[in-house]
Enzyme design. Structure first.
Site, mmCIF file in Angstrom:
data_model
loop_
_atom_site.group_PDB
_atom_site.id
_atom_site.type_symbol
_atom_site.label_atom_id
_atom_site.label_comp_id
_atom_site.label_asym_id
_atom_site.label_seq_id
_atom_site.Cartn_x
_atom_site.Cartn_y
_atom_site.Cartn_z
ATOM 1 N N HIS A 367 -7.379 -2.397 -13.897
ATOM 2 C CA HIS A 367 -6.504 -3.452 -13.054
ATOM 3 C C HIS A 367 -7.091 -3.840 -11.629
ATOM 4 C CE1 HIS A 367 -2.694 -0.826 -13.439
ATOM 5 N NE2 HIS A 367 -3.863 0.415 -14.375
ATOM 6 N N LYS A 559 1.268 -3.839 1.320
ATOM 7 C CA LYS A 559 0.390 -3.877 0.593
ATOM 8 C C LYS A 559 -0.241 -3.153 0.939
ATOM 9 C CE LYS A 559 0.452 -8.426 -0.551
ATOM 10 N NZ LYS A 559 0.819 -8.452 -1.548
ATOM 11 N N ARG A 560 -1.163 -2.427 -0.154
ATOM 12 C CA ARG A 560 -2.915 -2.042 0.421
ATOM 13 C C ARG A 560 -3.605 -2.524 1.547
ATOM 14 N NH1 ARG A 560 -6.867 -0.809 -2.728
ATOM 15 N NH2 ARG A 560 -5.807 -2.066 -3.943
ATOM 16 N N LYS A 565 -6.931 -9.080 -0.109
ATOM 17 C CA LYS A 565 -5.725 -8.725 0.236
ATOM 18 C C LYS A 565 -5.761 -10.348 1.439
ATOM 19 C CE LYS A 565 -4.312 -4.880 -2.504
ATOM 20 N NZ LYS A 565 -3.403 -5.391 -3.410
ATOM 21 N N THR A 667 3.078 -5.935 -7.577
ATOM 22 C CA THR A 667 3.958 -5.403 -8.346
ATOM 23 C C THR A 667 4.764 -6.156 -7.143
ATOM 24 O OG1 THR A 667 3.707 -3.273 -8.164
ATOM 25 C CG2 THR A 667 3.794 -4.034 -9.993
ATOM 26 N N LYS A 671 8.753 -7.027 -6.926
ATOM 27 C CA LYS A 671 9.828 -6.413 -6.052
ATOM 28 C C LYS A 671 11.148 -6.920 -4.887
ATOM 29 C CE LYS A 671 6.955 -2.747 -6.604
ATOM 30 N NZ LYS A 671 6.248 -1.115 -5.399
#
Length: 836
Positions: A367, A559-560, A565, A667, A671
């Site tokens: 991942h 998100k995390r 990110k 993901t 969504k």
């Protein structure tokens, strides 16, 4: 072994009178109370087990069908599962949602009140865990025989709160009132060892065999939760393990002597194993606890898998034909040496046969593309904790490197890179290398990531075994993230498509394209989005005290929290807009609400500083009358599946702004697009596939490509030069450093600012101008054209059918698992001696 008598088929009625009868029975016999004295918790529990009973009936029939078919089973090993709340989902899957609503009304409760008591299981943290939950959902929906394995964490990751803007971690005691959705099985314990030593013993044929003599023993107690499929009779299980100490760990003598803490010390040491998800790795003890946790999971699970296999099969060569084990990232990779140990040491199978069986059983999902995210463990710690497994890994490495030397003679650098043991700067066991060597398939989770995985991160292995490497793009469950998260949109889709079959055939959403230019349909779409935004505004007010305008553009980044990110890039956008307004209060600005949601790992100090920085900026911006009605920032605390459901239904813009080449898939992007949000994104992870499918005109692209990012870094990237050359960027960074967002304290955010100006690992400053221009020149004008925006929103939903986790599971079944469905007939229940 004899087959047990079948239970009577009851608790399966789907009329209102039958449901009310079962509710009354369960209130009396499960809770031991009456309607007159029942509490809200009693009512919730009673409703939950009444719904659960209908799943248990299906589960019994699933077990019988799988027993009769003796199929190949998919076993999914994951350190995380983010299941979300179970009550609404299970009521939907059993067709009892309306019955439940009507039945509980007689007791003076609404279904919504009881749903609020349905605690979200604290078994996961981020996308890794939610993907695992989506795949289990799809496996059951597609009638695939499958079992998920995980750990029953007592306190999960943590509940997040903010104190003066800083993240505070609180225990998530999610099962304080019990968990009506699980079935404990304390009579099916597995005994797991740690530490100790190995010795040579004589086997039955007079040869020598290794034996591990552990110095510490822990019991693994299983429970299972039911995983139903939608529109089918199949109910699979998620089997969870928690650590239990034996009675010998309690020293009654010490207790009677008043030395109470010492008396339970051994018990606490054992049971600490499954207290929390991802113990902090900032200490040696924390790192060792993580390693113990991982071994505990795989050892318990493999023993259970072998028990299931041996119940119907006697030939070990058939093991890979009946068992495929998917390793969800590196956390469960210890399963490879553990299966070797169980086969060789405990079942007397020869080394070569055991290795052949092992390599044909495991498949590995990677991942990440970040080398630092590929787990390694110090050899001294590993050997101290798992001495036999280190011996097995050394032996595997010896034979593996001999093959590599034969293939690439004289290439010592390649040998060093591919070895299962890293030699410098310290000796460490490389779990990703072990995963590739011990698996028959290695997959990435998006087309770009899979290509880069083979070209960069695991290049040497892809050169050696190109046939092992393939892509399976992630997906999300449309039942959870459209039907349950967004019932208004789901209802509109069903009304236009004529039935709900799209929930298991998501490509049917394409039919919505025909309505994209229909004025009535656009008006309905606009209205349901407005109502969803009102719901999110109400949640934000309750959670943060901040009032937000549902008429503004909801710009979502959930998100995390991780530097790659690039939440910091989004924050720079906020500060840039703020600076513009302060410089010219009459400047034209798109009214916008920026919505963050994220948790930072407890030991990840830089991520926690960024959270504090975002909250500090939000406090100043939200209180400034000059910007009122133009921009607001809200950071939703304790982001989880339940919060995600509210956010994805309401989001207008989906921020997917990681540096190209760093995100595996994402993901959250799927969504949000599925619910009609328009993506602002780089060509990273699954963004590429989303853009390809929804169309370039319905996606806001910015930023450098993955190849360009590498070239910039290799070309001597100087973040300070980019900072000096862009006046707005310099003003934004200077504002953050000036103290205006930290009460005059210029040092408060210096570690964050200096890390960007001195190194900027993820090229935030290089992508800043492209990102700002994207919002100025693309997002803002599109939002101002209401019909255009609604059309873009509709087309994002209509063209996101590919991103169903059902498609993901079909790809796994076809390309990796080679497993077939086993349909479950309706009818009377039955259960075999194989158990659940």
């Amino acid at each position: 072994m004899a087959i047990r008598p079948e239970p009577q088929a009851r608790w399966v009625g789907n009329t209102l009178s039958e449901f009310e009868r079962d509710l009354a029975d369960n209130l009396c016999y499960e809770r031991g109370t009456t309607a007159e004295s029942a509490s809200a918790q009693d009512a919730y529990w009673t409703l939950a087990v009444t719904v659960r009973d209908r799943l248990a009936d299906r589960r019994a029939r699933t077990a019988r069908a799988n027993h009769d078919a003796n199929p190949k089973f998919v076993y999914y090993l994951s350190a995380e599962y983010m299941l979300g709340r179970q009550l609404r989902q299970n009521a939907l899957y059993t067709g009892t949602a309306d019955l439940a609503r009507r039945a509980v009304a007689a007791y003076g409760y609404s279904a919504g009140e009881l749903d609020d008591l349905d605690a979200e299981p604290g078994l996961g943290n981020g996308g890794l865990g939610r993907l695992a939950a989506c795949l289990l959902d799809s496996l059951a929906t597609l009638d695939m025989p499958a079992v998920g394995y995980g750990i029953r964490y007592e306190f999960g990751i943590f509940k997040q709160a903010f104190a003066d803007g800083q993240q505070v971690e609180l225990p998530d005691d999610w099962a304080f009132y019990g968990n009506p959705w699980e079935f404990p099985a304390p009579d099916d314990l597995q005994v797991i060892g740690f530490h100790g030593h190995t010795e040579a013993v004589e086997d039955d044929q007079g040869g020598l065999r290794a034996r591990w003599v552990p110095g510490e023993m822990v019991r693994g107690e299983p429970s299972h939760m039911l995983v139903p499929g939608y529109g089918t009779e199949t109910v699979n299980i998620l089997r969870l393990w928690r650590a239990r100490a034996g009675p010998e760990s309690f020293d009654l003598g010490l207790f009677n002597a008043g030395r109470y803490a010492e008396a339970v010390e051994a018990q606490m040491r054992s049971e600490n194993l499954t207290k929390v998800l991802y113990p902090s790795d900032s200490t040696e003890a924390g790192r060792e606890l993580r390693l113990k946790q991982q071994y505990f999971l795989v050892s318990c699970s493999l023993r259970d898998i072998i028990r299931r296999f041996r119940f119907r099969n006697s030939d070990w060569e058939a093991f890979p034909d009946k068992v495929v084990i998917q390793l969800n990232d590196t956390h469960p990779v210890l399963a490879i040496p553990e299966l070797m140990r169980l086969l060789v040491d405990e079942n007397g199978i020869g080394w070569e046969q055991a290795w052949s069986i092992t390599r044909r059983t495991f498949a590995y999902t990677c991942h990440t593309l970040l080398p630092e995210a590929l787990e390694t463990w110090p050899v001294p710690m590993f050997g101290r904790l798992l001495p036999r497994h280190l011996e097995i890994i050394y032996a595997l490495n010896h034979f593996f490197l001999a093959d590599v030397r034969a293939r690439y003679p004289g290439d010592d650098e390649r040998i060093a890179r591919m070895s299962l043991i890293q030699e410098v700067p310290e000796r460490r066991v490389r779990m990703a290398n072990l995963a590739v060597v011990g698996s028959f398939a290695v997959n990435g989770v998006a087309e770009l990531q899979s290509r880069l995985l083979a070209a960069t991160t695991l290049r040497d292995f892809a050169d050696l075994w190109p046939e092992k490497f393939l892509n399976v793009t992630n997906g999300v469950s449309p039942r959870r993230f459209l039907r349950l998260a967004n019932p208004r949109l789901s209802g509109l889709i069903t009304a236009r498509l004529g039935d709900q079959r799209w929930l298991t055939d998501l490509e049917r959403l394409r039919e919505l394209e025909a309505f994209a230019d229909d004025a009535e349909f656009r008006a309905q779409w606009r209205e349901l989005k407005r109502l969803n935004k009102l719901d999110l505004a109400a949640h934000a007010l309750a959670a943060t005290g901040v009032t937000i305008d549902p008429g503004s553009l909801f710009d979502v980044m959930v998100k995390r929290l991780h530097e790659y990110k690039r939440q910091f890039l989004k924050l720079l956008h906020v500060v840039t807009v703020y600076n513009r307004i302060k410089a010219d209060p009459a400047v034209a600005v798109t009214p916008c609400t920026v919505i963050f949601g994220a948790k930072a790992a407890p030991s990840y100090q830089q991520a926690k500083r960024i959270i504090k920085l975002i909250n500090s900026v939000a406090a100043v911006v939200n209180a400034d009358p000059d910007v009122a009605g133009r921009i607001k920032v809200v950071f939703l605390p304790d982001y989880n599946v339940s919060v995600a459901e509210v956010v994805v239904a309401a989001g207008d813009v989906s921020e997917q702004i990681s540096l190209a080449g760093k995100e595996a898939s994402g993901t959250g992007n799927m969504k949000l697009a599925l619910n009609g949000a328009v993506t602002v994104g780089t060509l990273d992870g699954a963004n590429i596939e989303i853009r390809d499918r929804v169309g370039a005109d319905n996606f806001f692209l910015f930023g450098v490509t993955a190849d360009r990012a590498i070239a910039i870094r290799h070309g001597g990237y100087s973040p300070r030069a980019w900072y000096r050359d862009d006046a707005e960027l310099k003003a934004a960074m200077d504002a953050l450093a000036s103290g205006i967002f930290s009460g005059g304290d210029r040092e408060a955010f210096e570690p964050v600012i200096s890390s960007i100006l001195d190194w900027d690992e993820y090229l935030i400053l290089a992508d800043y101008r492209s990102y700002i221009d994207c919002h100025d020149r693309a997002v803002g004008p599109a939002w101002a054209d209401d019909d255009r925006w609604i059309r873009m929103s509709i087309l994002n939903t209509a063209r996101s059918g590919y991103f169903s986790s059902d498609r993901t599971v079909r790809d796994y079944c076809r390309d990796i698992w080679h497993a077939e469905p086993v349909p479950v007939p309706s009818g009377s229940v039955g259960v075999t001696a194989a158990g659940a």
